[in-house]
Each structure stands twice: as C-alpha cells, then as structure tokens.
Design a protein around this motif. Structure first.
Motif, mmCIF file in Angstrom:
data_model
loop_
_atom_site.group_PDB
_atom_site.id
_atom_site.type_symbol
_atom_site.label_atom_id
_atom_site.label_comp_id
_atom_site.label_asym_id
_atom_site.label_seq_id
_atom_site.Cartn_x
_atom_site.Cartn_y
_atom_site.Cartn_z
ATOM 1 N N UNK A 204 43.733 46.481 50.610
ATOM 2 C CA UNK A 204 43.255 47.712 49.687
ATOM 3 C C UNK A 204 42.297 46.781 48.672
ATOM 4 N N UNK B 118 41.057 47.912 44.668
ATOM 5 C CA UNK B 118 41.278 48.842 43.676
ATOM 6 C C UNK B 118 40.395 48.561 42.519
ATOM 7 N N UNK C 167 40.450 52.333 36.925
ATOM 8 C CA UNK C 167 40.382 53.755 36.768
ATOM 9 C C UNK C 167 40.462 54.427 38.054
ATOM 10 N N UNK C 168 40.780 53.731 39.087
ATOM 11 C CA UNK C 168 40.647 54.202 40.416
ATOM 12 C C UNK C 168 42.090 54.048 41.165
ATOM 13 N N UNK C 169 42.129 54.611 42.251
ATOM 14 C CA UNK C 169 43.590 54.378 42.943
ATOM 15 C C UNK C 169 42.982 53.308 44.142
ATOM 16 N N UNK C 170 43.803 52.744 44.830
ATOM 17 C CA UNK C 170 43.391 51.755 45.777
ATOM 18 C C UNK C 170 42.798 52.359 46.999
ATOM 19 N N UNK D 122 41.594 51.850 51.113
ATOM 20 C CA UNK D 122 41.720 51.127 52.222
ATOM 21 C C UNK D 122 40.450 50.259 52.665
ATOM 22 N N UNK E 3 40.603 44.609 42.282
ATOM 23 C CA UNK E 3 42.030 43.952 42.400
ATOM 24 C C UNK E 3 42.153 44.204 43.925
#
Lengths: 111, 114
Positions: A35, A37, A40-43, A45, A86
C-alpha cells in the motif's frame, strides 16, 4: 504474533534515482499486499502477490514475493516526486481475514 | 476517492470521555474493518464485521466496541479515553471480507485526547 519488519524506516533520495524497500518476516504468509499512504489519506492498495517467487510490475514499480513467502521487496526505478509517501506491506494468511501491516517505510523524493 | 466515508475527520476530546466514530462502506461492500494508526505502533487491526456480525478481532481494547448496522454502516465506540488513545482511526471495507479481498480505506478520523 506475526510481525512484518520493513526497511529502511525512512528513505530520502533525489528524483531519478532507484530504490528498494524490504518487508521481512519469520512467518509465512499466503499473500502479501503493498500500500501507499499519503498525508491525510488512507492506505491505497498498489499490488497483491500470492505465489512464492512472483514478480509483478506496475509501471516503474516492481514487486517481488520471496520464494519462501516470508519476505517481499518493492523496487522503484527513476523515482519521481509523486512517489513520496508512506509505503506499507501487509500480509494475510490462509483462512484468516485480518491483515497484518508492516512497520512502514517513509519515502521522500527530493526534486 | 475510495468510496468509504468516515466522520468526523477530526475529534478533540478530554481524558475519560466517550466518542463514536462512524464509517459508511463502499456501495455493495458487506465487510467493514477498523484500524488504529499511531506513530509508535503503526497500523493495527482492531476488528472486522461482515453483514452485521463480528468476524475477526485484533488488538481491540475492552474499552472499545464496534457494531455494524443493518444498512451496513459501522460505528466504533471508544470510552474512558486515555492520552494514549490519540491516533488515526481508519475504516476499510471489502466485498466479502476474505483475506485476499481488496480493502478500500477511508480517509480516517484523527482523534486527539487532551
């Protein structure tokens, strides 16, 4: 408890360089996911690898699953500033729905 | 946009208080997952629901509880809050809730306990 250790923890390189991020465990996983990331966002895929020794390419990104299904690597060629983020690996096991996430690699690409 | 909606985006509260985080999964997804992301612990799986029933449990404290409602939205309740509960809380959803399914993550709720 299954653990996924990622290295390096932090990586800062110049735009245009190549890099490799590693994800290692002492446990076997039935599949491994990568993933990315952003703040301010989610991971999100990027890829799933399921077969030992499998190699998958996504444009400039190459993902490999180890033969023993205990480790994986992510190689980025000619890094761009948009690759900053990340990077997380995550493993799953047969019959187990939960994802075990790695410790993460924070990548910064310098223009 | 992943299609997973989390509210609120930010939450600031005091120790000892109780809060509720809400998650609406992607249309058609039957399974919801909750994760906690903190600087020292990384992304930790808390709990999973599938079609209203608890399916898997991770490192969820007894002070935390969750449920999934008939319309498939989910709520995570955090009570007797401590400073160490400050973290990002993510909800994810997938179609069938199997390990190999793609999980789509919301943008998270940032909880600050003061």
């Amino acid at each position: 408890t299954q653990l996924l250790e990622q290295s390096p923890q932090f990586l800062s390189i110049q735009e245009g360089e190549n890099l490799t991020v590693y994800c290692n465990s002492s446990s076997v996983f039935s599949s491994l996911q990568w993933y990315r990331q952003e703040p301010g966002e989610g991971p999100v895929l990027l890829v799933t690898v399921v077969t030992g020794g499998e190699v998958k390419k996504l444009k400039r990104l190459t993902f490999q699953f180890g033969d023993a299904r205990k480790d994986s690597s992510l190689h980025i060629t000619a890094a761009q500033t948009g690759d900053t983020g990340l990077y997380l690996c995550a493993g799953t096991n047969f019959g187990n729905e939960k994802l075990t996430f790695g410790t993460g690699t924070r990548l910064t690409i310098i223009p | 946009d992943s299609g997973v909606t989390q509210t609120p985006k930010h939450l600031i509260t005091a120790t000892g208080q109780r809060v509720t985080l809400r998650c609406s999964p992607r249309s058609g997804d039957l399974s919801v997952y909750w994760y906690q992301q903190s600087l020292d612990q990384g992304l930790q799986f808390l709990i999973q629901y599938y079609n209203g029933e608890e399916r898997a449990k991770g490192n969820i404290l007894e002070r935390f509880s969750a449920q999934q409602f008939p319309d498939l939205h989910s709520e995570l309740n955090l009570s007797s809050l401590e400073l160490g509960d400050s973290a990002l809380y993510f909800c994810a959803s997938s179609v069938w809730g199997r390990g190999e399914d793609i999980q789509y993550f919301g943008a998270g709720t940032r909880l600050s306990v003061l």
